[in-house]
Design a protein around this motif. Structure first.
Motif, PDB file in Angstrom:
ATOM      1  N   ASP A 464       0.814  -1.217   0.000  1.00 47.91           N
ATOM      2  CA  ASP A 464       0.000   0.000   0.000  1.00 47.91           C
ATOM      3  C   ASP A 464       0.845   1.263   0.000  1.00 47.91           C
ATOM      4  O   ASP A 464       0.301   2.369   0.146  1.00 47.91           O
ATOM      5  N   GLY A 465       2.169   1.096  -0.141  1.00 45.10           N
ATOM      6  CA  GLY A 465       3.059   2.251  -0.192  1.00 45.10           C
ATOM      7  C   GLY A 465       3.380   2.848   1.169  1.00 45.10           C
ATOM      8  O   GLY A 465       3.952   3.945   1.248  1.00 45.10           O
ATOM      9  N   ARG A 466       3.057   2.157   2.263  1.00 44.34           N
ATOM     10  CA  ARG A 466       3.305   2.684   3.597  1.00 44.34           C
ATOM     11  C   ARG A 466       4.712   2.353   4.074  1.00 44.34           C
ATOM     12  O   ARG A 466       5.206   1.239   3.837  1.00 44.34           O
ATOM     13  N   ASP A 467       5.366   3.302   4.760  1.00 43.40           N
ATOM     14  CA  ASP A 467       6.672   3.031   5.337  1.00 43.40           C
ATOM     15  C   ASP A 467       6.489   2.298   6.667  1.00 43.40           C
ATOM     16  O   ASP A 467       5.361   2.005   7.091  1.00 43.40           O
ATOM     17  N   VAL A 468       7.614   2.005   7.341  1.00 39.56           N
ATOM     18  CA  VAL A 468       7.556   1.193   8.570  1.00 39.56           C
ATOM     19  C   VAL A 468       6.684   1.862   9.626  1.00 39.56           C
ATOM     20  O   VAL A 468       5.842   1.219  10.263  1.00 39.56           O
ATOM     21  N   ARG A 469       6.874   3.156   9.823  1.00 39.33           N
ATOM     22  CA  ARG A 469       6.116   3.878  10.852  1.00 39.33           C
ATOM     23  C   ARG A 469       4.609   3.812  10.570  1.00 39.33           C
ATOM     24  O   ARG A 469       3.815   3.572  11.483  1.00 39.33           O
ATOM     25  N   GLN A 470       4.251   3.984   9.325  1.00 39.51           N
ATOM     26  CA  GLN A 470       2.834   3.946   8.962  1.00 39.51           C
ATOM     27  C   GLN A 470       2.250   2.536   9.108  1.00 39.51           C
ATOM     28  O   GLN A 470       1.094   2.373   9.510  1.00 39.51           O
ATOM     29  N   GLN A 471       3.045   1.513   8.802  1.00 42.14           N
ATOM     30  CA  GLN A 471       2.581   0.138   8.966  1.00 42.14           C
ATOM     31  C   GLN A 471       2.280  -0.162  10.434  1.00 42.14           C
ATOM     32  O   GLN A 471       1.240  -0.748  10.764  1.00 42.14           O
ATOM     33  N   ILE A 472       3.177   0.264  11.311  1.00 41.41           N
ATOM     34  CA  ILE A 472       2.973   0.019  12.747  1.00 41.41           C
ATOM     35  C   ILE A 472       1.780   0.825  13.265  1.00 41.41           C
ATOM     36  O   ILE A 472       0.952   0.311  14.027  1.00 41.41           O
ATOM     37  N   GLN A 473       1.669   2.084  12.844  1.00 41.12           N
ATOM     38  CA  GLN A 473       0.551   2.921  13.300  1.00 41.12           C
ATOM     39  C   GLN A 473      -0.785   2.336  12.870  1.00 41.12           C
ATOM     40  O   GLN A 473      -1.765   2.369  13.621  1.00 41.12           O
ATOM     41  N   SER A 474      -0.820   1.760  11.682  1.00 40.11           N
ATOM     42  CA  SER A 474      -2.058   1.138  11.199  1.00 40.11           C
ATOM     43  C   SER A 474      -2.431  -0.067  12.071  1.00 40.11           C
ATOM     44  O   SER A 474      -3.598  -0.289  12.362  1.00 40.11           O
ATOM     45  N   LEU A 475      -1.422  -0.823  12.482  1.00 35.96           N
ATOM     46  CA  LEU A 475      -1.673  -1.976  13.342  1.00 35.96           C
ATOM     47  C   LEU A 475      -2.164  -1.547  14.710  1.00 35.96           C
ATOM     48  O   LEU A 475      -3.063  -2.174  15.288  1.00 35.96           O
TER      49      LEU A 475
END
Length: 477
Positions: A464-475
């Protein structure tokens, strides 16, 4: 100490020195020199060299003052000697307040006491005044260790704070709750060899030899290649050894804790019987080559064990009748006093604010894992995080794999009390079998936690084009 063991009382795991000296700083400097000369890393010296607060009588009680209060640790100030007065004009007021300067006219030296963390500008000022290059290098090293020591004592573990508990993955096996490990997923704790074919399909005996005929004629000796009719075939049935003797020998040499003896004896008997039906192999041949045979049998048992573990692992964790859960009966907790990190340590310019321990093991100051650690450190939801150690007894969090243990890269305690486990994978490894197995067990652990635990296998950029920080925040939600 080769046979030393960790004690329950943490104070007994430390080394103590009673020093008669004008100041701790001078003694600490000499001790630092000796420790580094012995091979210790600067970061280790900074993290473990401490001064304890004296009691009212002026002495330091090694194991706590009266009433059971734990002695508080003080930040170690640094005293250095310079040949000339440092130039302070360009320093700001904050840096100047950290200095106490006196002149030793008898020895023609300037004594500088540094209180608190030395900024880059202050360090350069003091190094410049040190004079020659060897003296500058020594001052620079002392300032580095001094700053690292201050940072170490700022860590939550040094303030005796606690880190959240991590439930371990368990399952009901034969109606008993057990911790899932490679050793426990075999049925009844034993490998049933009789469920597998007793065949060594790739076992080959290859013997090459040259036979010589030696003649003595008086005092003269001569030799030549022997004729075919002069060669003795040692593979003929000339040995007084029975098939049962060979089976008994294999039983003794192959004995293993997870294989029942009666199964091993029957398996060996079937295997020998199968080999004796092979062309050009008789009992004498096997006896003469019993050590290659032994290695082949051990390898075959190891192969069957790995198969059984994989099958048992899949059935125990992911089978239709699997009873997996997280229980307070099996919980791992990081101890504030026990983080046996080994060099190389992180030594980059970026100052991590939330790492639970004063040192970070095996984290380079650049690269994808470093960026992942920075992303974790920057998240407002994260209270503390830990760079998880690998294969460190009683000091690592792990999840079970079919043949090994999985030690995730980062373990985090969130401010809302949940626990977050992060495994980082580069693009080249994210889809291989190892990562697939780790992702499956991590997700299973989180799924059975009743929303107390979270797991993510992070990548540099997801689909989805998300970086590491965005992946964790989504979780985190």
């Amino acid at each position: 100490m080769p046979f030393a063991r960790r004690r329950v009382i943490e104070d007994l795991n430390r080394a103590y020195a009673h020093l008669a000296t004008k100041g701790f700083a001078n003694a600490a400097k000499e001790l630092t020199d000796k420790l580094i000369a012995m091979g210790f890393e600067e970061m280790e010296v900074a993290a473990f060299l401490r001064q304890q607060t004296p009691t009212d009588e002026g002495q330091t009680d090694l194991f706590g003052q009266t009433g059971g209060a734990v002695p508080k640790l003080e930040l170690v100030y640094l005293v250095i000697e310079l040949p000339i007065m440092p130039e302070l004009e360009h320093l700001d007021d904050d840096d100047k307040r950290k200095l106490a300067i006196t002149e030793d006219k008898d020895n023609q030296k300037i004594i500088v006491r540094v209180n608190g963390e030395a900024s880059d500008a202050l360090q350069q000022t003091l190094i410049k005044a040190a004079g020659k290059k060897p003296a500058q290098e020594a001052i620079a090293r002392d300032l580095r260790i001094h700053n690292q020591s201050i940072q170490a004592q700022k860590s939550p573990s040094e303030r005796s704070e606690s880190f959240g508990r991590l439930p371990l993955l368990c399952a009901y096996i034969q109606d008993e709750l057990e911790l899932i490990e490679p050793e426990t997923i075999l049925e009844n704790g034993h490998l049933n060899l009789l469920e597998y074919p007793a065949k060594l399909n790739n076992f080959r005996i290859q013997e090459t030899s040259n036979s010589f005929s030696i003649d003595m004629d008086g005092k003269e000796i001569s030799f030549s290649l022997a004729k075919q009719n002069e060669v003795i075939n040692f593979n003929e049935d000339l040995l007084d050894v029975t098939e049962q003797d060979l089976i008994s020998w294999l039983d003794r040499e192959c004995k293993q804790a997870d294989v029942m003896q009666r199964d091993l004896i029957k398996f060996s008997a079937l295997l020998i019987k199968d080999l004796l039906q092979t062309a050009n192999i008789n009992l004498t041949t096997l006896v003469r080559n019993k050590f290659p045979l032994l290695r082949a049998v051990r390898d075959l048992i190891g192969l069957y064990r790995r198969r059984a573990q994989k099958e048992g692992y899949q059935q125990t964790l992911f089978g239709n009748e699997a009873q997996v859960l997280l229980s307070d009966e099996f919980v791992y907790r990081f101890s504030p006093q026990h983080y046996p990190a080994r060099p190389p340590y992180y030594a980059g310019r970026y100052k991590f604010q939330k790492h639970f321990f004063p040192v970070i093991e095996d984290l380079k100051a650049q690269g994808e894992e470093y960026e992942c650690a920075k992303a974790i450190d920057s998240l407002p939801e994260v209270k503390y995080w830990i760079r998880n150690l690998v294969r460190r007894e009683h000091a690592s969090f792990w999840l079970p794999l079919a043949h090994n243990r999985f030690y995730p890269d980062f373990v985090c305690e969130l401010k809302d009390g949940r626990m977050l486990v992060v495994e980082y994978k580069g693009d080249a490894y994210v889809s291989n079998d190892d990562s697939t197995e780790k992702r499956a067990v991590g997700n299973l652990w989180a799924k059975n936690s009743n929303n107390r635990c979270l797991f993510i296998m992070a990548v540099e950029q997801d689909n989805d084009g998300r970086d590491v920080r965005q992946q964790i925040q989504s979780l985190l939600g």
